[in-house]
Design a protein around this motif. Structure first.
Motif: not given
Length: 201
Positions: A53, A56, A109, A111-113, A115-116, A182
């Motif tokens: 995670p 990024y 992204e 949302g992905e960042k 979450r990470a 998230l």
């Protein structure tokens, strides 16, 4: 960001990471207008394995010490050690969020960042940092001011202090919306009233 190069019968499509472009533009602007601040420079950092995670956020925050990054900083801003990795993680997170924020263009992204970050080993330290800075709005403004002084975000070019405060609140609210699912611990830290407006009175 997607680019297409054409020359006679040759056509080449390639993509460039928006955060790389932001960092590159920041380095160019800093070279043209040097300041007392060091430039945030992305570098490959050690990770715990492929798909970690933390991958990024491959960046380094140089030594700003415990000094406030803007002259009128008061209270909790002066107590935070900006050489800590947790501040670097937060700063990188805000730089990512600023890429084409409320503008047309390729969006990161987010949302992905988020979450990470929530699943990284720095999650607790970032939450503690945001709390120490006075909440999500204060913490976002803190990072935005550093990025503005370092010329590290094209999104901040030409903005007045009032505009940067307004943008900080909008970004903080957007982070809170995304993190409500998230990254719940972070979503709880948004100040109910806009503290930057209150400070202007």
């Amino acid at each position: 960001m997607k680019y297409t190069l054409k020359a006679d019968k040759l056509e080449l499509d390639f993509e460039v990471d928006p955060s790389f472009v932001e960092a590159l533009l920041g380095a160019v602007r800093a070279a043209k207008n040097p300041s007392t601040f060091r430039v945030y420079t992305p570098y490959p950092e050690e990770t715990e394995g492929e798909g970690s995670p933390d991958t990024y956020d491959a960046g380094k925050w140089y030594d700003h010490g415990k000094e406030p990054i803007f002259e009128d900083a008061e209270g909790p801003h002066q107590e935070v050690d900006r050489t800590e990795t947790s501040y670097g993680k937060w700063y990188s997170f805000i730089l990512m969020w600023l890429v084409n924020f409320d503008r047309e263009g390729e969006q990161p992204e987010r949302g992905e960042k988020t979450r990470a970050l929530a699943h990284s080993r720095y999650a607790g330290k970032v939450v503690k940092l945001v709390r120490e800075l006075g909440g999500t709005t204060h913490a976002t403004y803190d990072a935005i001011e550093a990025a503005f002084k370092n010329n590290e975000s094209a999104r901040l070019d030409g903005l007045s202090d009032k505009d940067r405060k307004s943008l900080a609140r909008q970004v903080a609210e957007n982070i809170t919306q995304v993190s409500s699912i998230l990254f719940a611990d972070l979503s709880d830290l948004l100040e109910y009233h806009n503290p930057l407006e209150e400070e202007e009175v």
